[in-house]
Design an enzyme around this catalytic site. Sequence first.
Site, PDB file in Angstrom:
ATOM      1  N   CYS A   5     -13.488   8.938 -17.511  1.00  0.00           N
ATOM      2  CA  CYS A   5     -14.757   8.398 -17.999  1.00  0.00           C
ATOM      3  C   CYS A   5     -14.555   7.430 -19.156  1.00  0.00           C
ATOM      4  O   CYS A   5     -15.347   6.505 -19.345  1.00  0.00           O
ATOM      5  CB  CYS A   5     -15.693   9.528 -18.401  1.00  0.00           C
ATOM      6  SG  CYS A   5     -14.979  10.697 -19.577  1.00  0.00           S
ATOM      7  N   GLY A  35     -26.667  12.841 -14.559  1.00  0.00           N
ATOM      8  CA  GLY A  35     -27.145  13.205 -15.894  1.00  0.00           C
ATOM      9  C   GLY A  35     -28.625  12.927 -16.048  1.00  0.00           C
ATOM     10  O   GLY A  35     -29.361  13.720 -16.655  1.00  0.00           O
ATOM     11  N   THR A  62     -23.562   9.282 -14.801  1.00  0.00           N
ATOM     12  CA  THR A  62     -24.810   8.997 -15.497  1.00  0.00           C
ATOM     13  C   THR A  62     -26.012   9.236 -14.593  1.00  0.00           C
ATOM     14  O   THR A  62     -27.060   9.722 -15.045  1.00  0.00           O
ATOM     15  CB  THR A  62     -24.796   7.543 -16.006  1.00  0.00           C
ATOM     16  OG1 THR A  62     -23.751   7.408 -16.980  1.00  0.00           O
ATOM     17  CG2 THR A  62     -26.118   7.161 -16.650  1.00  0.00           C
ATOM     18  N   LYS A  68     -19.490  26.133 -12.927  1.00  0.00           N
ATOM     19  CA  LYS A  68     -19.287  25.562 -11.595  1.00  0.00           C
ATOM     20  C   LYS A  68     -18.257  24.443 -11.652  1.00  0.00           C
ATOM     21  O   LYS A  68     -18.500  23.395 -12.238  1.00  0.00           O
ATOM     22  CB  LYS A  68     -20.586  24.995 -11.014  1.00  0.00           C
ATOM     23  CG  LYS A  68     -20.436  24.612  -9.526  1.00  0.00           C
ATOM     24  CD  LYS A  68     -21.571  23.756  -9.017  1.00  0.00           C
ATOM     25  CE  LYS A  68     -21.259  22.282  -9.087  1.00  0.00           C
ATOM     26  NZ  LYS A  68     -20.158  21.848  -8.218  1.00  0.00           N
ATOM     27  N   GLU A  72     -22.124  14.649 -21.082  1.00  0.00           N
ATOM     28  CA  GLU A  72     -20.976  13.734 -21.274  1.00  0.00           C
ATOM     29  C   GLU A  72     -20.843  12.966 -19.980  1.00  0.00           C
ATOM     30  O   GLU A  72     -20.404  13.504 -18.963  1.00  0.00           O
ATOM     31  CB  GLU A  72     -19.714  14.539 -21.612  1.00  0.00           C
ATOM     32  CG  GLU A  72     -18.610  13.678 -22.214  1.00  0.00           C
ATOM     33  CD  GLU A  72     -17.612  13.200 -21.177  1.00  0.00           C
ATOM     34  OE1 GLU A  72     -17.743  12.019 -20.781  1.00  0.00           O
ATOM     35  OE2 GLU A  72     -16.753  13.972 -20.766  1.00  0.00           O
TER      36      GLU A  72
END
Length: 802
Positions: free
Chosen positions: A303, A252, A249, A195, A269
């Site tokens: 990042c 995540g 984050t 995706k 990541e």
Amino acid sequence: MPTINEILNTMEYGPAPESQKEAQAWLEQRGRKFGLFIDGQWSDPEGDENELFASTNPADGKPLAEVTQATPGDVNRAVEAARRAQPAWAKLGGHGRAKVLYAIARLMQKHARLFAVLETLDNGKTIRETRDADLPLVARHFYHHAGWAQLLDEEFPNHRPVGVVGQIVPWNFPMLMLAWKIAPALAAGNTVVFKPAEFTPLSALLFAEICVQAGVPAGVVNIVTGDGRTGEAIVKHEGIDKLAFTGSTEVGRLIREATAGSGKKLSLELGGKSPYIVFDDADLDAAVEGLVDSIWFNQGQVCCAGSRLLVQESVEERFLKKLKSRMDNLRLGSPLDKSMDIGALVDPIQRQRIHGLVEAARSEGCEIYQPSACEIPADGSWFPPTLITGASTSAAVAQAEIFGPVLVAMSFRTPAEAVQLANNTVYGLAACVWSENISLALDVAPAIKAGVVWINTANQFDAACGFGGYKESGYGREGGREGLYEYLVPVSEDARPALPAVAKPAAFKPAAPSADPFAIDRTAKLYIGGKQARPDGAYSRAIHGADGAFLGEIGEGSRKDIRNAVEAAHKAGGWTKATAHNRAQVLYYIAENLAARGREFADRIAAQTGSQGGANSAEKEVQASIERLFYWAAWADKYDGAAHQPPMHGITVALNEAIGVIGIVCPNENPLLGFISLVAPAIAVGNRVIAVPSEAHPLSATDLYQVFDTSDLPGGVVNIVTGSADELARTLATHSDIDAVWRHDGSAEGCAEVERLSAGSLKRTWTGGAKGRDWFSVQQAAGRTVLQHATQVKNIWIPYGV
């Protein structure tokens, strides 16, 4: 002689536009509407059931195309197609997959300019970046992983593909993230459901056409577009064996929580707030140029952007003057103009967030510097290069990932202070160190808690060198050998036994009263900081043998006991800094002292478990424990890193570093061998441990106190807290100063809870789920797989000859 900045100030730039004719023609040929790419076929974007959304050009806000919003049903079709295709793709063999990956690499080079222009149109980054950085690296990844496919059986023996992989990427590097994800997955024999970000889907859809041309079998690569709803459907799909996510984050954490207990392999990541350290002996002009590449590359939407400038106080004023002068010459404008340095932000929402953070810093008294000559185009989403000074270390702009062209600067006096400031963040993705003193640079780099450190350079990437973070920057690696392991599973995992039942003891026999007033109290205390300690709650529990006989009592550990153990473990940081040879010697001493008391330990195991004879008798468990200690002592000074030679003037040193403090919940079966098999590898590579021994049979671990005391093991390296596995595991998983938690007691619910609770600080986990493990087997309980769980790889880039 005039300086570089003086020369730049006299130069005038003319327009240097890149043609977008071919990219626009490609969009027109497809009617500017795209379906989904599933099982080698395109769905109809104009179907009555389809929801479409626009992909726009950030530079002017104009729509480029309409893209299909994938539904859970679409995701299910993609997963089913990937599942059907996976066995044949794996069976094709390394050479067969290598040929396909090689074909993709060649086609990516052939169509590189089309991809670069399309990426710039869709993302807003400058054509110089997509053309000269992103697309060459994309081709490099497919070439490199074609090589890994060819060598897979030889270099990764006794491993198999994970299966079906779900991959979700962000919008800042659409094609590069695609290559980072898809190339290793295909090389290892997996199939993918991919995706792209909803803001930047177009280059992934063009890549689907490349897959067809390259001969990728139907179902091996499936591309589904959409927003977070599509990503959620991928994350929650039971047919996905592994998830690879790059993004924020916050998301995540949600993924870690959603996948807890599912058995899915997971790599994350995530965000970063990377320090850019400039010492007073650095080449300041070079450091300024490196900083431009670090924070204003891709408009700071990176990042690992060097968003925190730490400059030594003695050169701070001079360095900031040079930096501001360089900022005055940065050009912001049309991303398709090859003379531009800074393009457009991906979306107005991103601009609003950045603006809010900068204005909040201004209201807090910070100084905001933006080039006065930087003209902002009337249309599109733009933000000027920005320097913030005067912020406190706790300010939002100094701690939050701004993800924009904003640099926060502060000073330091000593190298130790620089490291302390660099590590003052929840993130740990990357860092830069600038110094002409290579000894200083190589001393500072390992001390920074980050997965990548660049010395006298910035933003270097290569397919041969792993990339990934520490702490809340996630776990797992992209690229290199360690990146390929993310898409493989040891075949020994398939041979793990069902969870063995722990025999219930016979009816309890109360302890016989002793007539001896000097009888020894058989209550085993906790072991914290190298000393026996009473539990904080002052509770104890009786331990009975297999025949029901009273064997002794143990302390019931609590949250406060874990807190004390964590403090002791952090004070034992010298163990991590000790030489590997020294750690090996201590492990040998432990084995030697355990052997001297072997009969006593065997009797204790037999009394607890009722083990009599056979292949896994108490005597053989003690002998296997001694051998396992020798095994990990042998590995202690042999688990070396690697030196990579990427296509740059320099080397990249990959170091296997200790994770830090690990909480370990040990198995109930084989109470001594299971304990040794988990604790020994963790400390062999420099970690410190808080161990929760077998809840059913804890006395084999508590008997080790004196062995540790007489084996030169420093206090705090191994801490043992007895008690409830569930309660103590819960505390370990939620403790912010514990870096990883391992749970192998066979509790499916407990393992899922550890994974879910670990999302708070995104600590690493290694859980056994509801299956057992043959602790006597080297294949199942030892080897490089265990070492990989006990370490994290740091890549230090060291240029030379430039």
